[in-house]
Write an enzyme that holds these catalytic residues in place. Structure first.
Site, PDB file in Angstrom:
ATOM      1  N   CYS A 106      38.228 -15.350 -22.610  1.00  0.00           N
ATOM      2  CA  CYS A 106      38.676 -16.696 -22.223  1.00  0.00           C
ATOM      3  C   CYS A 106      40.151 -16.880 -22.599  1.00  0.00           C
ATOM      4  CB  CYS A 106      37.759 -17.753 -22.852  1.00  0.00           C
ATOM      5  SG  CYS A 106      37.936 -19.366 -22.045  1.00  0.00           S
ATOM      6  N   HIS A 210      32.651 -16.191 -21.126  1.00  0.00           N
ATOM      7  CA  HIS A 210      32.257 -15.975 -22.529  1.00  0.00           C
ATOM      8  C   HIS A 210      31.009 -15.095 -22.610  1.00  0.00           C
ATOM      9  CE1 HIS A 210      34.915 -18.546 -25.013  1.00  0.00           C
ATOM     10  NE2 HIS A 210      35.055 -19.248 -23.896  1.00  0.00           N
ATOM     11  N   GLU A 212      29.913 -13.369 -25.030  1.00  0.00           N
ATOM     12  CA  GLU A 212      29.227 -13.473 -26.337  1.00  0.00           C
ATOM     13  C   GLU A 212      28.190 -14.589 -26.347  1.00  0.00           C
ATOM     14  OE1 GLU A 212      32.083 -14.824 -25.707  1.00  0.00           O
ATOM     15  OE2 GLU A 212      32.070 -16.789 -26.675  1.00  0.00           O
TER      16      GLU A 212
END
Ligand code: MN
Length: 248
Positions: A106, A210, A212
């Site tokens: 990001c 994102h 994660e």
């Protein structure tokens, strides 16, 4: 087992440094060892940190100060943390020079672009030529809300094996001019750049989404961290010379 340095958020008011736990969990799940990196003053300390880790993750966060790409701030620009900007830009340049694998997430993708002398739209609304998708989702973080199209001639395609992928989206800035040596590896169908990678580096990849926050539900996103860990192990073992040159 590679040591992966992860840059942190810095709270300008309380001077706390913090990172969401999910970045660490993703690195661990991929077989690496996460180490948190607080912002450091550009200089020898940054070089020392770059030498101490095998790979890097530039984590998400606030906006980059537009002065780092030669602009005055517009009203749309959000919170900026100049110490973090300076540290991360310096760290990216050292990592690229050393051939160290890095994954920008990001804001981290935008830092990679700015560190390579590219620039950003300070806000997606400033992109001309028609309406854009909603890139600042209000759905849960793990939930993919828009599609990206991945260029098949890229590292990102090599990792994911997918031409189309649905991703989450939490950004209001966007890559405008690509930095030197970078290519767009993926775009949303509205034209917004969703991944960049360095053409000469073994592993310098930025993603606007994102991963994660998604890998526990969608395993394809764990592959990004596994690929970073693998590249970092290779870098540590010195078997992959940066930019085609022998190291040291
Ligand atoms: Mn997006």
């Amino acid at each position: 087992m590679a040591v992966i340095g992860i840059t942190c958020m810095q709270d300008g008011e309380n001077k706390r440094v913090w990172l969401h736990r999910r970045y660490c969990r993703a690195v661990e799940a991929a077989g690496g060892v996460p180490v948190l990196l607080p912002p450091l003053r550009p200089g020898p300390a940054v070089g020392r940190v770059a030498a101490a880790v095998d790979g890097l993750i530039l984590a998400g966060g606030g906006d980059i100060d537009p002065r780092f790409f030669g602009e005055e701030p517009l009203p749309e620009t959000g919170r900026i943390e100049p110490e973090r900007d300076l540290f991360e830009i310096s760290l990216v340049r050292r990592a690229l020079a050393a051939g160290m694998p890095l994954l920008g997430i990001c804001r981290g993708m935008q830092v990679l672009n700015v560190a390579c002398k590219g620039d950003l739209y300070q806000d997606i609304s400033l992109i001309g030529g028609g309406r854009r998708f909603k890139h600042r989702q209000t759905a849960p973080r793990w939930y993919p809300t828009h599609e990206i199209h991945i260029n098949p001639e890229t590292l990102l395609f090599g990792i994911t094996g997918q031409r189309r992928l649905r991703v989450n989206s939490f950004h209001h800035q966007a890559v405008r001019r690509l930095g030197t040596g970078l290519r767009a590896a993926a775009r949303a169908r509205d034209g917004v750049v969703e991944a960049v990678e360095h053409k000469e580096a073994a592993f310098a990849l930025g993603v606007q989404f994102h991963p994660e926050a998604m890998w526990t539900r969608y395993p394809v996103f764990l592959r990004l961290f596994e690929a970073l860990n693998q590249a970092a192990e290779t870098h540590r073992d010195g078997s992959d010379p940066p930019f085609g040159r022998k190291r040291g």
